[in-house]
Design a protein around this motif. Structure first.
Motif, PDB file in Angstrom:
ATOM      1  N   ILE A  10       0.797  -1.225  -0.026  1.00 54.54           N
ATOM      2  CA  ILE A  10      -0.024   0.085  -0.111  1.00 54.54           C
ATOM      3  C   ILE A  10       0.904   1.297  -0.146  1.00 54.54           C
ATOM      4  CG2 ILE A  10      -1.724   1.339   1.260  1.00 54.54           C
ATOM      5  CD1 ILE A  10      -2.729  -1.491   2.335  1.00 54.54           C
ATOM      6  N   ALA A  11       2.075   1.320   1.002  1.00 54.56           N
ATOM      7  CA  ALA A  11       2.798   2.382   0.817  1.00 54.56           C
ATOM      8  C   ALA A  11       3.343   2.582  -0.455  1.00 54.56           C
ATOM      9  CB  ALA A  11       3.839   2.185   2.026  1.00 54.56           C
ATOM     10  N   LYS A  12       3.887   1.499  -1.210  1.00 53.41           N
ATOM     11  CA  LYS A  12       4.324   2.156  -2.488  1.00 53.41           C
ATOM     12  C   LYS A  12       3.472   2.522  -3.351  1.00 53.41           C
ATOM     13  CE  LYS A  12       8.339  -1.533  -2.160  1.00 53.41           C
ATOM     14  NZ  LYS A  12       8.654  -2.679  -2.509  1.00 53.41           N
ATOM     15  N   ASP A  13       2.142   1.983  -3.347  1.00 51.88           N
ATOM     16  CA  ASP A  13       0.998   2.190  -4.225  1.00 51.88           C
ATOM     17  C   ASP A  13       0.538   3.513  -4.225  1.00 51.88           C
ATOM     18  OD1 ASP A  13       1.088  -0.119  -5.631  1.00 51.88           O
ATOM     19  OD2 ASP A  13      -0.648  -0.876  -4.384  1.00 51.88           O
ATOM     20  N   GLU A  14       0.473   4.068  -2.940  1.00 51.78           N
ATOM     21  CA  GLU A  14       0.112   5.595  -2.477  1.00 51.78           C
ATOM     22  C   GLU A  14       1.329   6.491  -2.165  1.00 51.78           C
ATOM     23  OE1 GLU A  14      -2.817   5.744  -2.837  1.00 51.78           O
ATOM     24  OE2 GLU A  14      -3.784   3.640  -2.820  1.00 51.78           O
ATOM     25  N   GLU A  15       2.375   6.005  -2.556  1.00 52.33           N
ATOM     26  CA  GLU A  15       3.536   6.757  -2.235  1.00 52.33           C
ATOM     27  C   GLU A  15       3.364   8.387  -2.638  1.00 52.33           C
ATOM     28  OE1 GLU A  15       8.382   6.989  -2.906  1.00 52.33           O
ATOM     29  OE2 GLU A  15       7.131   5.271  -3.480  1.00 52.33           O
ATOM     30  N   ALA A  16       2.696   8.713  -3.839  1.00 52.56           N
ATOM     31  CA  ALA A  16       2.613   9.777  -4.299  1.00 52.56           C
ATOM     32  C   ALA A  16       1.925  10.930  -3.217  1.00 52.56           C
ATOM     33  CB  ALA A  16       1.727  10.026  -5.469  1.00 52.56           C
ATOM     34  N   MET A  17       1.090  10.599  -2.346  1.00 50.88           N
ATOM     35  CA  MET A  17       0.525  11.610  -1.573  1.00 50.88           C
ATOM     36  C   MET A  17       0.731  11.331  -0.286  1.00 50.88           C
ATOM     37  SD  MET A  17      -0.688  13.675  -3.701  1.00 50.88           S
ATOM     38  CE  MET A  17      -1.473  14.825  -2.474  1.00 50.88           C
ATOM     39  N   ALA A  18       0.749  10.089   0.154  1.00 50.75           N
ATOM     40  CA  ALA A  18       1.148   9.786   1.466  1.00 50.75           C
ATOM     41  C   ALA A  18       2.472  10.291   2.175  1.00 50.75           C
ATOM     42  CB  ALA A  18       1.128   8.102   1.857  1.00 50.75           C
ATOM     43  N   TRP A  19       3.467  10.298   1.216  1.00 53.47           N
ATOM     44  CA  TRP A  19       4.731  10.960   1.687  1.00 53.47           C
ATOM     45  C   TRP A  19       5.234  12.079   1.023  1.00 53.47           C
ATOM     46  CZ3 TRP A  19       4.223   7.742   5.084  1.00 53.47           C
ATOM     47  CH2 TRP A  19       3.733   6.441   4.923  1.00 53.47           C
ATOM     48  N   LYS A  20       4.151  12.870   0.605  1.00 53.84           N
ATOM     49  CA  LYS A  20       4.803  14.434   0.290  1.00 53.84           C
ATOM     50  C   LYS A  20       5.373  14.936   1.347  1.00 53.84           C
ATOM     51  CE  LYS A  20       2.984  14.493  -4.055  1.00 53.84           C
ATOM     52  NZ  LYS A  20       4.004  14.849  -5.330  1.00 53.84           N
ATOM     53  N   PHE A  21       4.758  15.032   2.707  1.00 48.67           N
ATOM     54  CA  PHE A  21       5.250  15.889   3.645  1.00 48.67           C
ATOM     55  C   PHE A  21       6.250  15.147   4.588  1.00 48.67           C
ATOM     56  CE2 PHE A  21       4.556  17.135   8.012  1.00 48.67           C
ATOM     57  CZ  PHE A  21       5.255  18.530   7.964  1.00 48.67           C
ATOM     58  N   LEU A  22       5.905  13.877   5.131  1.00 50.46           N
ATOM     59  CA  LEU A  22       6.911  13.144   5.662  1.00 50.46           C
ATOM     60  C   LEU A  22       7.205  11.726   5.187  1.00 50.46           C
ATOM     61  CD1 LEU A  22       5.939  13.889   9.508  1.00 50.46           C
ATOM     62  CD2 LEU A  22       7.939  14.816   8.310  1.00 50.46           C
ATOM     63  N   SER A  23       8.243  11.025   4.940  1.00 51.57           N
ATOM     64  CA  SER A  23       8.673   9.776   4.692  1.00 51.57           C
ATOM     65  C   SER A  23       7.964   8.903   5.545  1.00 51.57           C
ATOM     66  CB  SER A  23      10.100   9.523   4.272  1.00 51.57           C
ATOM     67  OG  SER A  23      10.622   9.488   5.582  1.00 51.57           O
ATOM     68  N   LEU A  24       7.785   7.462   5.094  1.00 48.98           N
ATOM     69  CA  LEU A  24       7.363   6.507   5.756  1.00 48.98           C
ATOM     70  C   LEU A  24       8.271   6.292   7.018  1.00 48.98           C
ATOM     71  CD1 LEU A  24       5.748   3.937   6.354  1.00 48.98           C
ATOM     72  CD2 LEU A  24       7.263   2.575   4.832  1.00 48.98           C
ATOM     73  N   GLU A  25       9.772   6.297   6.903  1.00 49.33           N
ATOM     74  CA  GLU A  25      10.750   6.383   7.909  1.00 49.33           C
ATOM     75  C   GLU A  25      10.232   7.339   9.040  1.00 49.33           C
ATOM     76  OE1 GLU A  25      15.324   6.778   9.002  1.00 49.33           O
ATOM     77  OE2 GLU A  25      14.639   6.496   6.723  1.00 49.33           O
ATOM     78  N   GLU A  26      10.120   8.352   8.632  1.00 46.05           N
ATOM     79  CA  GLU A  26       9.735   9.923   9.605  1.00 46.05           C
ATOM     80  C   GLU A  26       8.421   9.194  10.063  1.00 46.05           C
ATOM     81  OE1 GLU A  26      12.195  13.465   7.572  1.00 46.05           O
ATOM     82  OE2 GLU A  26      10.075  12.710   6.687  1.00 46.05           O
TER      83      GLU A  26
END
Length: 147
Positions: free
Chosen positions: A6-22
């Protein structure tokens, strides 16, 4: 494993501000740790002497804890923080009116609850109920302050 897909598929908007790691780091911290991490992520150096920085920090901290209390996944939490950041940029950088900010939020949240929506705003990882909760939260926390 499903979260990674899911994280890879939705990377465009989910991680615009902070990364998955953050986001993962924030999820592991207590309230003081979240405050310190967000100060660092937001590059806030004067929150004790700058009312603007203190308000910005509060905005993100309260949003984070609200979303965490609703048990948002990492992807959803990242997406919610991205929405908060989008609205903050609308005020601070773009100097949008309340009406323009509401319209921008509508564009961003378009397509939630629809399969393969042409009008997608990129936040399809939220459920309809979560989208309603987000809108209610923003009406109280963000739009109420601007009216």
């Amino acid at each position: 494993m499903e979260e990674e897909i899911i994280a890879k598929d939705e990377e465009a908007m989910a991680w615009k501000f902070l990364s998955l790691e953050e986001v993962t780091i924030l999820l592991e911290l207590d309230i003081v740790g979240v405050q310190k991490a967000l100060e660092e992520f937001l590059n806030l150096k004067h929150r004790l002497t700058s009312l603007k920085e203190a308000v910005i920090l509060d905005y993100y901290i309260s949003g984070f804890w609200w979303a965490k209390a609703l048990e948002f996944t990492s992807v959803q939490l990242g997406g919610f923080l991205t929405l908060l950041n989008l609205l903050m940029e609308n005020i601070d950088t773009k100097h949008m009116t309340l009406e323009q900010s509401i319209q921008e939020l509508g564009y961003a949240m378009a397509g939630i609850g629809e399969c393969n929506s042409v009008k997608s705003g990129g936040f399809e990882f939220f459920t309809v109920d979560q989208a309603k909760a987000i809108i209610n939260y923003l009406k109280i926390r963000y739009f109420h302050l601007r009216s």
